[in-house]
Design a protein around this motif. Structure first.
Motif, PDB file in Angstrom:
ATOM      1  N   VAL A 234       0.884  -1.177  -0.194  1.00 55.32           N
ATOM      2  CA  VAL A 234      -0.064  -0.055  -0.077  1.00 55.32           C
ATOM      3  C   VAL A 234       0.799   1.331  -0.168  1.00 55.32           C
ATOM      4  O   VAL A 234       0.547   2.162  -0.809  1.00 55.32           O
ATOM      5  CB  VAL A 234      -1.000  -0.214   1.097  1.00 55.32           C
ATOM      6  CG1 VAL A 234      -1.698   1.424   1.432  1.00 55.32           C
ATOM      7  CG2 VAL A 234      -1.828  -1.234   0.919  1.00 55.32           C
ATOM      8  N   ALA A 235       2.172   1.141   0.759  1.00 52.72           N
ATOM      9  CA  ALA A 235       2.768   2.301   0.821  1.00 52.72           C
ATOM     10  C   ALA A 235       3.487   2.321  -0.583  1.00 52.72           C
ATOM     11  O   ALA A 235       3.787   3.722  -1.079  1.00 52.72           O
ATOM     12  CB  ALA A 235       3.832   2.077   1.922  1.00 52.72           C
ATOM     13  N   ARG A 265       3.239   3.794  10.605  1.00 51.42           N
ATOM     14  CA  ARG A 265       3.889   5.029  10.963  1.00 51.42           C
ATOM     15  C   ARG A 265       5.267   5.384  10.397  1.00 51.42           C
ATOM     16  O   ARG A 265       5.537   6.321   9.639  1.00 51.42           O
ATOM     17  CB  ARG A 265       3.832   5.450  12.443  1.00 51.42           C
ATOM     18  CG  ARG A 265       2.631   5.339  13.027  1.00 51.42           C
ATOM     19  CD  ARG A 265       2.723   6.030  14.466  1.00 51.42           C
ATOM     20  NE  ARG A 265       1.421   5.976  15.177  1.00 51.42           N
ATOM     21  CZ  ARG A 265       1.036   5.409  16.059  1.00 51.42           C
ATOM     22  NH1 ARG A 265       2.054   4.732  16.819  1.00 51.42           N
ATOM     23  NH2 ARG A 265      -0.119   4.984  16.766  1.00 51.42           N
ATOM     24  N   THR A 266       6.111   4.276  10.324  1.00 46.57           N
ATOM     25  CA  THR A 266       7.109   4.403   9.579  1.00 46.57           C
ATOM     26  C   THR A 266       7.246   4.813   8.148  1.00 46.57           C
ATOM     27  O   THR A 266       8.022   5.337   7.597  1.00 46.57           O
ATOM     28  CB  THR A 266       8.123   2.959   9.966  1.00 46.57           C
ATOM     29  OG1 THR A 266       7.908   2.547  11.305  1.00 46.57           O
ATOM     30  CG2 THR A 266       9.543   3.162   9.603  1.00 46.57           C
ATOM     31  N   LEU A 267       6.235   4.228   7.541  1.00 47.07           N
ATOM     32  CA  LEU A 267       6.110   4.218   6.138  1.00 47.07           C
ATOM     33  C   LEU A 267       5.322   5.432   5.716  1.00 47.07           C
ATOM     34  O   LEU A 267       4.991   5.730   4.580  1.00 47.07           O
ATOM     35  CB  LEU A 267       5.357   3.151   5.501  1.00 47.07           C
ATOM     36  CG  LEU A 267       5.973   1.469   5.690  1.00 47.07           C
ATOM     37  CD1 LEU A 267       5.152   0.446   5.411  1.00 47.07           C
ATOM     38  CD2 LEU A 267       7.354   1.470   4.661  1.00 47.07           C
ATOM     39  N   GLY A 268       4.852   6.048   6.864  1.00 51.82           N
ATOM     40  CA  GLY A 268       4.021   7.239   6.551  1.00 51.82           C
ATOM     41  C   GLY A 268       2.537   7.064   5.920  1.00 51.82           C
ATOM     42  O   GLY A 268       2.075   7.933   5.259  1.00 51.82           O
ATOM     43  N   ILE A 269       1.967   5.878   6.136  1.00 55.88           N
ATOM     44  CA  ILE A 269       0.626   5.690   5.822  1.00 55.88           C
ATOM     45  C   ILE A 269      -0.205   5.352   6.714  1.00 55.88           C
ATOM     46  O   ILE A 269      -1.174   4.601   6.759  1.00 55.88           O
ATOM     47  CB  ILE A 269       0.558   4.489   4.661  1.00 55.88           C
ATOM     48  CG1 ILE A 269       1.349   3.300   5.219  1.00 55.88           C
ATOM     49  CG2 ILE A 269       1.425   4.908   3.300  1.00 55.88           C
ATOM     50  CD1 ILE A 269       1.047   1.821   4.555  1.00 55.88           C
ATOM     51  N   ALA A 270      -0.058   5.870   8.119  1.00 55.71           N
ATOM     52  CA  ALA A 270      -0.998   5.480   9.210  1.00 55.71           C
ATOM     53  C   ALA A 270      -2.362   6.111   8.878  1.00 55.71           C
ATOM     54  O   ALA A 270      -3.211   5.145   9.316  1.00 55.71           O
ATOM     55  CB  ALA A 270      -0.249   6.240  10.544  1.00 55.71           C
ATOM     56  N   ALA A 342       5.933 -10.977  -2.037  1.00 57.04           N
ATOM     57  CA  ALA A 342       6.757  -9.769  -1.802  1.00 57.04           C
ATOM     58  C   ALA A 342       6.093  -8.549  -1.995  1.00 57.04           C
ATOM     59  O   ALA A 342       5.031  -8.355  -2.818  1.00 57.04           O
ATOM     60  CB  ALA A 342       8.119  -9.723  -2.589  1.00 57.04           C
ATOM     61  N   PRO A 343       6.217  -7.204  -1.192  1.00 57.69           N
ATOM     62  CA  PRO A 343       5.554  -6.174  -1.428  1.00 57.69           C
ATOM     63  C   PRO A 343       5.290  -5.709  -3.053  1.00 57.69           C
ATOM     64  O   PRO A 343       4.439  -5.396  -3.309  1.00 57.69           O
ATOM     65  CB  PRO A 343       6.299  -5.081  -0.504  1.00 57.69           C
ATOM     66  CG  PRO A 343       7.245  -5.784   0.184  1.00 57.69           C
ATOM     67  CD  PRO A 343       7.439  -7.219  -0.264  1.00 57.69           C
ATOM     68  N   GLU A 344       6.278  -5.952  -3.765  1.00 55.04           N
ATOM     69  CA  GLU A 344       6.416  -5.533  -5.128  1.00 55.04           C
ATOM     70  C   GLU A 344       5.432  -6.342  -6.042  1.00 55.04           C
ATOM     71  O   GLU A 344       4.504  -5.864  -6.739  1.00 55.04           O
ATOM     72  CB  GLU A 344       7.617  -5.610  -5.859  1.00 55.04           C
ATOM     73  CG  GLU A 344       8.865  -4.468  -5.307  1.00 55.04           C
ATOM     74  CD  GLU A 344       9.417  -4.883  -3.895  1.00 55.04           C
ATOM     75  OE1 GLU A 344       9.168  -6.208  -3.528  1.00 55.04           O
ATOM     76  OE2 GLU A 344      10.080  -4.095  -3.100  1.00 55.04           O
ATOM     77  N   ASP A 345       5.341  -7.517  -5.531  1.00 58.46           N
ATOM     78  CA  ASP A 345       4.449  -8.358  -6.290  1.00 58.46           C
ATOM     79  C   ASP A 345       3.102  -8.211  -5.920  1.00 58.46           C
ATOM     80  O   ASP A 345       2.010  -8.232  -6.625  1.00 58.46           O
ATOM     81  CB  ASP A 345       4.599  -9.927  -5.762  1.00 58.46           C
ATOM     82  CG  ASP A 345       6.048 -10.388  -6.093  1.00 58.46           C
ATOM     83  OD1 ASP A 345       6.622 -10.059  -7.087  1.00 58.46           O
ATOM     84  OD2 ASP A 345       6.545 -11.377  -5.490  1.00 58.46           O
ATOM     85  N   ILE A 346       2.998  -7.727  -4.680  1.00 59.56           N
ATOM     86  CA  ILE A 346       1.643  -7.450  -3.877  1.00 59.56           C
ATOM     87  C   ILE A 346       0.987  -6.306  -4.751  1.00 59.56           C
ATOM     88  O   ILE A 346      -0.117  -6.194  -5.403  1.00 59.56           O
ATOM     89  CB  ILE A 346       1.381  -7.127  -2.500  1.00 59.56           C
ATOM     90  CG1 ILE A 346       1.757  -8.839  -1.922  1.00 59.56           C
ATOM     91  CG2 ILE A 346      -0.206  -7.013  -2.058  1.00 59.56           C
ATOM     92  CD1 ILE A 346       2.025  -8.693  -0.423  1.00 59.56           C
ATOM     93  N   ALA A 347       1.886  -5.099  -4.902  1.00 63.24           N
ATOM     94  CA  ALA A 347       1.719  -4.014  -5.253  1.00 63.24           C
ATOM     95  C   ALA A 347       1.172  -4.011  -6.654  1.00 63.24           C
ATOM     96  O   ALA A 347       0.122  -3.343  -7.168  1.00 63.24           O
ATOM     97  CB  ALA A 347       2.752  -2.954  -5.056  1.00 63.24           C
ATOM     98  N   ARG A 348       1.847  -4.859  -7.615  1.00 57.98           N
ATOM     99  CA  ARG A 348       1.566  -5.041  -8.922  1.00 57.98           C
ATOM    100  C   ARG A 348       0.244  -5.651  -9.309  1.00 57.98           C
ATOM    101  O   ARG A 348      -0.650  -5.156  -9.943  1.00 57.98           O
ATOM    102  CB  ARG A 348       2.403  -5.951  -9.599  1.00 57.98           C
ATOM    103  CG  ARG A 348       3.764  -5.040 -10.407  1.00 57.98           C
ATOM    104  CD  ARG A 348       4.453  -5.998 -11.302  1.00 57.98           C
ATOM    105  NE  ARG A 348       5.201  -7.080 -10.573  1.00 57.98           N
ATOM    106  CZ  ARG A 348       6.386  -7.060  -9.984  1.00 57.98           C
ATOM    107  NH1 ARG A 348       6.927  -6.076  -9.768  1.00 57.98           N
ATOM    108  NH2 ARG A 348       6.644  -8.401  -9.582  1.00 57.98           N
TER     109      ARG A 348
END
Ligand code: UDP
Length: 396
Positions: A234-235, A265-270, A342-348
């Motif tokens: 999501v980030a 929070r760390t990713l800035g998407i809280a 992996a995050p990139e796989d999910i994002a795609r």
């Protein structure tokens, strides 16, 4: 039925209570409806007298004395005591069971003792397998003791029920179980409860803005489900999709698990991720209907009931190729297969699926992909397996 570590009546979405409890509720209910008598034994939850779950179906609590409130982790060391409590109940009530169906490996260990004493067929459904959970990156670390016990229990059982082709492959590949001992019957979905309620109706009910691109996650908040990677995905997407939001259902704490909140929070998407805590299943159709998609980026699932529930509500699914996913998801029709966890796989995958706008006609089409998963029909399949085991037993 043995459901030693989790009660079919437990709170769904909490750490040890999920798909298996849903499975037991429906299977036992429909077996009862077909005229069978079913006793479901558990050590979980507060001690209580036998309780009716449905016509001809009882929940029998045997977690008394030292077993009362015992943590799941300690139960494997007390298998003989648990069987003694089960046997005492059986003897006191003058019962004779025709067949034992054990759920999860701890129950299978108790069921193996029952099989030897009662000389009745013993079917096992593992629900998850330790060796499969230990897949690299999953963050799980199931003990060698559990893995060895599952291997031994699989060898000793008369038959094993698996809910997906993926789980069949795990049992034959990881535990060398002979193919002919395994019966593949999927889990079901309550098609009367899970129905499309309309995106707008769902959003109104939950107080969600119409313009939010809503990704939904439903499940126990365990590392295996890949939720941290979903949050990272999501980030990754937020810069191009400022209206993207993630709603997380499940977990023991309504404020959400602190490590995941920290990650948002760390990713800035809280502000984009909302932890709703566990939600009563009766309300879930509104969440599925409100969502643009359900995401299940798990490292491993033996089945994944939430996939069927979302589809039954007309909502497409983005999921890794685990459990029932390869059996039911058709790319572009009712969802997408993620290339990996992996995050990139999910994002795609999310970006691909969010392009798919859905109309009531498409919702009906998505729902039709689960028409064969009605619990009554699934129970009839299980009944045939029971009958086959009992016929085999009578010729031994
Ligand atoms: N569930 C629920 N409320 C929650 C979270 C989950 O009712 O807050 C239910 C969900 O509807 C599904 C089950 O718990 O029926 C989870 O099953 P699944 O097979 O997806 O996952 P498992 O728990 O077996 O890993």
């Amino acid at each position: 039925m043995l459901s030693i570590h989790a009660s079919p009546l437990g709170a769904l979405g909490t750490r040890d209570t999920g798909g298996m409890s849903v499975y037991l509720r429906h299977l036992s209910r429909w077996l009862g409806a077909a005229g069978h008598r079913v006793d479901v034994f558990t050590c979980a939850g507060p001690p209580a007298p036998p309780q009716a779950l449905a016509p001809r179906v009882r929940l029998v609590h045997i977690g008394r004395g030292a077993l009362s409130g015992m943590a799941k982790e300690r139960l494997p060391g007390h298998v003989a005591e648990i069987f003694a409590a089960l046997e005492a109940f059986r003897a006191e009530n003058g019962l004779r069971y025709d067949l034992i169906h054990s759920h999860y490996w701890i129950s299978a260990a108790v069921g193996a003792l029952a099989r030897d004493r009662w000389r009745r067929p013993h079917l096992v459904m593992f629900h998850t397998l330790g060796a499969a959970k230990n897949t690299p990156g999953s963050g799980e670390n199931e003990s060698a003791l559990r893995v060895a016990a599952e291997r031994r229990l699989a060898a000793a059982a008369d038959g094993i029920v698996v809910p997906s082709r993926a789980e069949l492959a795990h049992l034959t590949g990881l535990y060398a179980v002979p193919r002919e001992k395994i019966h593949t019957v999927p889990c079901g979905v309550d098609l009367a409860l899970f129905q499309p309620r309309g995106r707008e109706v769902g959003r109104d009910r939950l107080g969600l803005p119409a313009e939010e691109e809503m990704v939904l996650f439903v499940g126990r908040l365990v590392p295996l489900k890949g939720l941290a990677n979903l949050i990272r995905a999501v980030a990754l997407l937020r810069p191009q999709r400022p209206r993207l939001g993630l709603r997380v259902i499940g977990g023991d704490d309504p404020r959400g698990p602190s490590a995941l909140i920290h990650l948002t929070r760390t990713l800035g998407i809280a502000d984009a991720v909302h932890f709703a805590g566990p939600i009563d299943q009766a309300e879930l159709p509104f969440y599925y209907s409100a969502a643009d998609l359900l995401a299940l980026p798990s490292y491993y699932e033996s089945f994944g009931l939430v996939v069927l529930e979302a589809l039954a509500c007309g909502t497409p699914v983005a999921a890794t190729a685990v459990g029932v996913v390869p059996d039911v998801i058709r790319e572009g029709h009712n969802g997408v297969l993620l290339e990996g966890p992996a995050p990139e796989d999910i994002a795609r995958g999310l970006a691909r699926l969010l392009r798919m706008r859905r109309s009531p006609v498409e919702e009906a089409h998505i729902r039709s992909s689960v028409a064969d998963y009605d619990w009554r029909a699934i129970t009839a399949e299980i009944e045939k397996i029971y009958q086959g085991e009992m016929n085999r037993e009578s010729t031994r």
